[in-house]
Design an enzyme around this catalytic site. Structure first.
Site, PDB file in Angstrom:
ATOM      1  CG  ASP B 144      -1.982  -1.199   0.871  1.00 33.10           C
ATOM      2  OD1 ASP B 144      -1.865  -1.028   0.230  1.00 33.10           O
ATOM      3  OD2 ASP B 144      -2.255  -1.546   2.805  1.00 33.10           O
ATOM      4  N   GLY B 191      -5.553  -1.004  -3.418  1.00 27.63           N
ATOM      5  CA  GLY B 191      -5.074   0.148  -2.734  1.00 27.63           C
ATOM      6  C   GLY B 191      -6.466   0.544  -2.290  1.00 27.63           C
ATOM      7  NE  ARG B 192     -10.785  -2.233   0.111  1.00 29.72           N
ATOM      8  CZ  ARG B 192     -12.239  -2.625  -0.268  1.00 29.72           C
ATOM      9  NH1 ARG B 192     -13.118  -2.704   0.610  1.00 29.72           N
ATOM     10  NH2 ARG B 192     -12.605  -3.455  -1.439  1.00 29.72           N
ATOM     11  NE  ARG B 298      -1.274 -10.155  -0.546  1.00 34.84           N
ATOM     12  CZ  ARG B 298      -1.823 -10.818   0.035  1.00 34.84           C
ATOM     13  NH1 ARG B 298      -2.368  -9.623   0.586  1.00 34.84           N
ATOM     14  NH2 ARG B 298      -2.431 -11.560   0.821  1.00 34.84           N
TER      15      ARG B 298
END
Lengths: 418, 418
Positions: B144, B191-192, B298
């Site tokens: 992130d 990527g919240r 990821r």
């Protein structure tokens, strides 16, 4: 011998190595200036021939053509367009002949899958049916790996490698997370009619990964599937699921169609992966993650199989040689002579035996329980994913070629597609 | 100086390079046998410390530890588990001390993101709060990229490279198909809370690709979005969309939550990508394809950024050095000194300034129209995706290490997690 120009076109869904075949065709043609003048590429496939939108590949320097070998997708544009029969659409065939005549084209190279082989076969009959002398050679290409009479199809090995690598990597991830979080990872892969691509996910079982493969060839049985996932999670703490987009219920309904509706009631918003993941969550309560690879799998030139790249090039090369040998209505093929060490030779097959024939995955490639692959399948797949063929990088990204695609001046009136 | 043992654990979502940090910690510790005895890894993160499930990394040969550098995910297992405050759960802290005492542990290395920095900070206060002498060093890790006081976080550069490469490749694919078929490709990325990862998709604009990035930072405006896609497709014939999973409407509703229901009425079966794709289809009629990268992004060690791998290793290495220098409650950091040529040095930051602070992406990294990235963002991102660090391959697949993970014999009674 007269010097004739060649026409080359890309057809159907593109792959990470179809341009390697284009490279093989163009580089080989350039070695025979005494026989082949220029190679004209169809802009957007056969449509470019019909609309006289020809690309002058002769305008590209040797380095640009060489760079095609490591560039994914279709450098000249592809299309989904199937010629009807001569009886149904004579006008199109007559137009093709007009265009070929106007541009001195005597060689026709068509790079595609099953539907395209059919188109290529029809074009190969122009000499006989409409008196225009033309040699048509099909260059095989399909990630679906479903062409007959060739051991494998360029494009497939690289997708298989992508799927196997991705499944391995994501499985390592879920294994790490399983104690307190995600226990099941679901990856959806292409292959609507056959499980060739999904089978590649089964290769990770050799690396100790508990994996369930859902093939289009095996009717989906929800209860059995959930019992299998439950068993694997109890035994290993986690599991991976590789689901083919073609996986379906006994009545033919695809998993991807199962009940998914948006706010407006439209069906099939999601894919098979979220459906399977949700099923596991509801029945077993496990936290899940899912991915849909879609175009990423067939465009992933960065992780292409070296075997696949080499064969894609060689089949393009051989297509030109076959034309120079006077052949028509054929497709160069891969004839495997040994699994390990892997060996093959390039053969050829008559197009009338290729067109409209789908090669299914043999049932004995799928394990008896239906959840994985057999040793026979493993021996088939391993050589096809062997070797890496990395593109060059600049500023962190692969250097992929975008050609200038200079138009050949038109000589004919416009033509409306039907 | 006494010889003390070290504890190392992996925390939160894993990355393709967190094991490179583990490699840096263990290899560096092994170089100081006069100060550090053994490195015990927590099985499944901090939980392993609480339950006394310690892994004896001393049982692994040097080659196995070296192989961690090119192995994705968490070799010792990770966990999502946040220690409460000392006031709320004193029992857990007392247990940690019991375990550390029983195994002669004087160094604590915790490899994680923001939540983990908080846990590490709490542990670093044990000396003061409960009188147990311990040095706790946090090793940063998060795709992130949202930790403060460090220019970047290990794990991010590799995800950014994966997203940029994948967007480029899939865009070449849709460009090939656009004449008769797919015109819009949508890729959903992680990527919240922040658009760092989505921003990497914006890098393909430099390669002539028409791309729309949907950031969590920019409230989603459907009409404006559709107008932008329409404009790009009219201009280029196709476009790509990179949508962050955190993209949301002004009222905070995530796109992924928009109206998707399965047959049982359960929400959020699909992701943001299919929602966006369907929107384009309904409003503009374009054929679409969509992909959800999820764990693949990821875990993709096969396409890791060499810069990222190097920094992950160096931060693990520096963490051990900081401990040997007598430091506590700190995190080694990346301090960028130049964009081009890229240069950085390793610094350090106090953990109390790191824990529970999220670094947002600066607004001036996003273009004024909200659809792409600025030059400033580009200068930031490019060095982070620079370089390839390929794993070795065998039989077509990467050689990733699975450690033996030998258990350290227990010395204490069992402990139930709350």
């Amino acid at each position: 011998m007269p010097i004739l120009n060649a026409f080359y076109a890309q057809s159907g869904g593109v792959t990470s190595v179809i341009n390697a075949s284009a490279c093989g065709v163009i580089e080989t043609a350039r070695k025979h200036p005494d026989r082949i003048g220029n190679v004209y590429a169809g802009r957007n496939g056969i449509i470019g021939a019909l609309t006289e939108e020809l690309i002058d590949t002769g305008a590209e320097p040797a380095e640009a053509i060489a760079a095609l070998r490591s560039t994914p997708a279709g450098a000249f544009g592809s299309c989904r367009y199937k010629l009807k029969s001569l009886e149904e659409n004579r006008r199109e065939y007559e137009r093709l002949i007009e265009v070929f005549k106007a541009h001195g084209i005597g060689y026709f190279f068509y790079n595609g899958g099953g539907d395209s082989a059919d188109t290529c076969f029809k074009v190969s009959q122009l000499s006989q049916s409409l008196g225009y002398p033309l040699q048509a050679i099909h260059v095989p290409k399909t990630i679906d790996n479903d062409l007959p009479l060739t051991d494998c199809c360029p494009g497939f090995g690289s997708v298989a490698k992508y799927v196997a690598v991705s499944t391995l990597e994501a499985s390592f991830d879920v294994r790490s997370m399983a104690a307190t979080s995600t226990k099941v990872f679901v990856l959806e892969v292409m292959g609507r009619h056959a499980g060739w691509i999904a089978a590649a996910g089964g290769l990770v079982a050799d690396h100790g990964i508990p994996v369930v493969v859902l093939f289009p060839e095996i009717e989906f049985d929800k209860a059995r599937f959930l019992a299998r996932v439950d068993e694997l999670v109890k035994q290993h703490g986690y599991c991976s699921v590789v689901v083919s987009e073609g996986c379906h219920y006994p009545d033919g309904t695809f998993l991807a169609e199962q009940g998914t509706r948006d706010a407006f009631g439209h069906a099939q918003l999601g894919g098979a992966a979220p459906v399977v993941a949700q099923m596991v969550k509801e029945a077993l309560g496990h936290k899940f993650h899912w991915a849909v690879a879609d175009y990423l799998q067939r465009a992933a030139r960065h992780i292409a199989s070296a075997t696949d790249v080499k064969q894609a090039y060689e089949l393009g090369q051989r297509a030109v040689e076959l034309a120079l040998e006077g052949r028509n209505a054929v497709m160069p093929t891969i004839e495997r002579t040994s699994d390990a060490p892997y060996a093959y030779r390039i053969g050829s097959a008559p197009l009338d035996a290729v067109a409209n024939v789908e090669k299914p995955m043999p049932r004995d490639f799928i394990s008896a329980d239906g959840w994985g692959i057999t040793d026979k399948c493993r021996r088939y797949l391993l050589p096809l994913i062997e070797g890496e063929d990395y593109p060059a990088y600049r500023n962190g990204l692969p250097v992929y070629a975008t050609l200038r695609n200079v138009a050949v001046p038109r000589k004919l009136p416009a033509f409306e597609l039907a």
